[in-house]
Design a protein around this motif. Structure first.
Motif, PDB file in Angstrom:
ATOM      1  N   PRO A  78      19.363  65.929 114.246  1.00 37.74           N
ATOM      2  CA  PRO A  78      20.810  64.281 113.697  1.00 37.74           C
ATOM      3  C   PRO A  78      20.107  63.724 113.175  1.00 37.74           C
ATOM      4  CG  PRO A  78      21.120  66.093 115.841  1.00 37.74           C
ATOM      5  CD  PRO A  78      19.989  65.686 116.105  1.00 37.74           C
ATOM      6  N   ALA A  79      18.929  62.963 114.018  1.00 39.05           N
ATOM      7  CA  ALA A  79      18.763  61.856 113.040  1.00 39.05           C
ATOM      8  C   ALA A  79      18.390  61.375 111.888  1.00 39.05           C
ATOM      9  CB  ALA A  79      17.359  60.725 114.084  1.00 39.05           C
ATOM     10  N   ALA A  80      17.376  63.300 111.539  1.00 41.39           N
ATOM     11  CA  ALA A  80      16.423  62.923 109.878  1.00 41.39           C
ATOM     12  C   ALA A  80      17.773  63.605 109.348  1.00 41.39           C
ATOM     13  CB  ALA A  80      16.036  64.435 111.162  1.00 41.39           C
ATOM     14  N   LEU A  81      18.258  64.244 109.426  1.00 35.35           N
ATOM     15  CA  LEU A  81      19.783  64.355 108.622  1.00 35.35           C
ATOM     16  C   LEU A  81      20.985  63.129 108.339  1.00 35.35           C
ATOM     17  CD1 LEU A  81      20.845  67.833 109.520  1.00 35.35           C
ATOM     18  CD2 LEU A  81      19.467  67.251 107.625  1.00 35.35           C
ATOM     19  N   ALA A  82      20.946  62.692 109.111  1.00 32.98           N
ATOM     20  CA  ALA A  82      21.344  61.408 108.982  1.00 32.98           C
ATOM     21  C   ALA A  82      21.066  60.305 107.929  1.00 32.98           C
ATOM     22  CB  ALA A  82      21.712  60.354 110.576  1.00 32.98           C
ATOM     23  N   ILE A  83      19.239  60.328 107.886  1.00 39.01           N
ATOM     24  CA  ILE A  83      18.507  59.470 106.659  1.00 39.01           C
ATOM     25  C   ILE A  83      18.905  59.921 105.674  1.00 39.01           C
ATOM     26  CG2 ILE A  83      16.538  58.814 105.518  1.00 39.01           C
ATOM     27  CD1 ILE A  83      15.809  58.372 109.123  1.00 39.01           C
ATOM     28  N   VAL A  84      18.874  61.872 105.340  1.00 35.31           N
ATOM     29  CA  VAL A  84      19.413  62.342 104.398  1.00 35.31           C
ATOM     30  C   VAL A  84      20.859  62.486 104.030  1.00 35.31           C
ATOM     31  CG1 VAL A  84      19.592  64.936 103.520  1.00 35.31           C
ATOM     32  CG2 VAL A  84      17.470  63.791 104.656  1.00 35.31           C
ATOM     33  N   GLY A  85      21.634  62.303 104.799  1.00 36.97           N
ATOM     34  CA  GLY A  85      22.730  61.974 104.378  1.00 36.97           C
ATOM     35  C   GLY A  85      23.186  60.728 103.206  1.00 36.97           C
ATOM     36  N   LEU A 105      26.976  67.798  97.779  1.00 37.82           N
ATOM     37  CA  LEU A 105      26.700  68.995  98.260  1.00 37.82           C
ATOM     38  C   LEU A 105      25.875  69.214  99.632  1.00 37.82           C
ATOM     39  CD1 LEU A 105      26.868  72.430  95.814  1.00 37.82           C
ATOM     40  CD2 LEU A 105      28.575  71.726  97.746  1.00 37.82           C
ATOM     41  N   LEU A 106      24.543  68.553  99.606  1.00 37.14           N
ATOM     42  CA  LEU A 106      23.514  68.101 100.073  1.00 37.14           C
ATOM     43  C   LEU A 106      23.915  66.834 101.099  1.00 37.14           C
ATOM     44  CD1 LEU A 106      20.452  68.148 101.033  1.00 37.14           C
ATOM     45  CD2 LEU A 106      19.897  66.138  99.422  1.00 37.14           C
ATOM     46  N   LEU A 107      25.146  66.226 100.203  1.00 38.85           N
ATOM     47  CA  LEU A 107      25.289  65.834 101.900  1.00 38.85           C
ATOM     48  C   LEU A 107      26.229  66.189 102.993  1.00 38.85           C
ATOM     49  CD1 LEU A 107      26.326  62.554 102.367  1.00 38.85           C
ATOM     50  CD2 LEU A 107      27.954  62.301 100.975  1.00 38.85           C
ATOM     51  N   ALA A 108      27.141  66.979 102.475  1.00 37.24           N
ATOM     52  CA  ALA A 108      28.308  67.773 102.655  1.00 37.24           C
ATOM     53  C   ALA A 108      27.500  68.454 103.927  1.00 37.24           C
ATOM     54  CB  ALA A 108      28.808  68.489 102.138  1.00 37.24           C
ATOM     55  N   LEU A 109      26.204  69.443 103.278  1.00 35.02           N
ATOM     56  CA  LEU A 109      25.039  70.271 104.059  1.00 35.02           C
ATOM     57  C   LEU A 109      24.591  69.901 105.289  1.00 35.02           C
ATOM     58  CD1 LEU A 109      23.864  72.876 101.822  1.00 35.02           C
ATOM     59  CD2 LEU A 109      25.616  73.272 103.364  1.00 35.02           C
ATOM     60  N   SER A 110      24.282  68.100 105.640  1.00 33.85           N
ATOM     61  CA  SER A 110      24.025  66.889 106.307  1.00 33.85           C
ATOM     62  C   SER A 110      25.141  66.739 107.695  1.00 33.85           C
ATOM     63  CB  SER A 110      23.803  66.156 105.325  1.00 33.85           C
ATOM     64  OG  SER A 110      22.656  66.515 104.783  1.00 33.85           O
ATOM     65  N   GLY A 111      25.787  67.075 107.419  1.00 36.72           N
ATOM     66  CA  GLY A 111      26.895  66.445 108.126  1.00 36.72           C
ATOM     67  C   GLY A 111      26.607  68.326 108.848  1.00 36.72           C
ATOM     68  N   VAL A 112      27.047  69.498 108.594  1.00 34.92           N
ATOM     69  CA  VAL A 112      27.429  70.659 109.088  1.00 34.92           C
ATOM     70  C   VAL A 112      25.932  70.834 109.945  1.00 34.92           C
ATOM     71  CG1 VAL A 112      27.327  73.149 108.619  1.00 34.92           C
ATOM     72  CG2 VAL A 112      28.725  71.010 106.965  1.00 34.92           C
ATOM     73  N   GLY A 113      24.828  70.234 109.231  1.00 33.15           N
ATOM     74  CA  GLY A 113      23.488  70.165 110.108  1.00 33.15           C
ATOM     75  C   GLY A 113      23.378  69.289 111.461  1.00 33.15           C
ATOM     76  N   ILE A 114      24.631  68.377 111.585  1.00 34.31           N
ATOM     77  CA  ILE A 114      24.306  67.102 112.411  1.00 34.31           C
ATOM     78  C   ILE A 114      25.275  67.622 113.200  1.00 34.31           C
ATOM     79  CG2 ILE A 114      25.016  65.156 113.205  1.00 34.31           C
ATOM     80  CD1 ILE A 114      24.070  64.005 110.479  1.00 34.31           C
ATOM     81  N   ILE A 115      26.420  68.565 113.359  1.00 41.81           N
ATOM     82  CA  ILE A 115      27.532  68.946 113.456  1.00 41.81           C
ATOM     83  C   ILE A 115      27.043  70.273 114.971  1.00 41.81           C
ATOM     84  CG2 ILE A 115      30.150  70.257 114.487  1.00 41.81           C
ATOM     85  CD1 ILE A 115      30.355  68.455 111.970  1.00 41.81           C
TER      86      ILE A 115
END
Length: 216
Positions: A78-85, A105-115
């Protein structure tokens, strides 16, 4: 009998949007919503990663030793994908057309990965089992009295906010402004090209004489 001359439009009547171009007001609202959702989601994901996700005890010689696992101990996704987002949210304004769609799409996929990572870690005990083994000195030791907090679900909610920002960027990003192309990569404005003087023009001859130059 009707007149062929159209009646003048008053200022109170809304102007029709240009063909193929979304209304400006909708673009501004979706942009503000995406920025708010993305920034709030990233901040919440980073905050949740630093909080306690699980509690338990380990059996030692002196009794039960309390153990706590933070979100970063359970999963660092979650922390890593938050920075990516966050990076993707900023990059949306630096690219256009297909590039903007890919970043969205990368932004949306970051949210999916965090969930997904947050929900998988909501009932995880591996991090506390590892701490129990280190504390007791027994590699086979497991945590006792395991309990979980609500922070994993807060991280999942943060991912949902980032996902919503990504979906807004995918479907409404074409109406958003982009960085101006009049600046170079270093941020300095491009110099304007100067036209070379025409020596055959009379005013150029007089200017050369005034400067003390030989126009011939």
């Amino acid at each position: 009998m009707t007149s062929a001359v159209p009646s003048p439009r008053t200022d109170d009547e809304p102007r029709a949007a240009a063909p193929g171009r979304p209304p400006r007001g909708g673009g501004r609202r979706s942009l503000a919503a995406a920025l708010l959702l993305g920034a709030a989601g990233a901040a919440l994901a980073l905050l949740a990663s630093r909080q306690s996700w699980a509690h338990g005890t380990a059996a030692v010689a002196g009794g039960d030793f309390p153990l706590t696992a933070k979100g970063s101990d359970v999963t660092g996704v979650p922390a890593a994908l938050a920075i990516v987002g966050l990076a993707a949210l900023v990059a949306v304004f630096a690219v256009r057309r297909a590039g903007r769609l890919l970043v969205s799409l990368l932004l949306a996929l970051s949210g999916v990965g965090i969930i997904v990572s947050a929900l998988l870690g909501a009932d995880d005990s591996a991090a506390l089992d590892e701490k129990a083994a280190e504390t007791s000195g027994d590699a086979a030791a497991q945590v006792a009295g395991l309990s979980h907090t609500g922070w994993p679900y807060a991280a999942a909610a943060a991912g949902a906010l980032i996902l919503a920002a990504g979906l807004l960027a995918v479907f409404r990003g074409r109406a958003w402004p982009a960085m101006s192309g009049r600046y170079e990569r270093d941020g300095a404005p491009r110099p304007k090209a100067r036209r070379a003087p025409d020596p055959d023009r009379p005013e150029e001859l007089w200017k050369a004489i005034d400067r003390g130059e030989d126009p011939t």
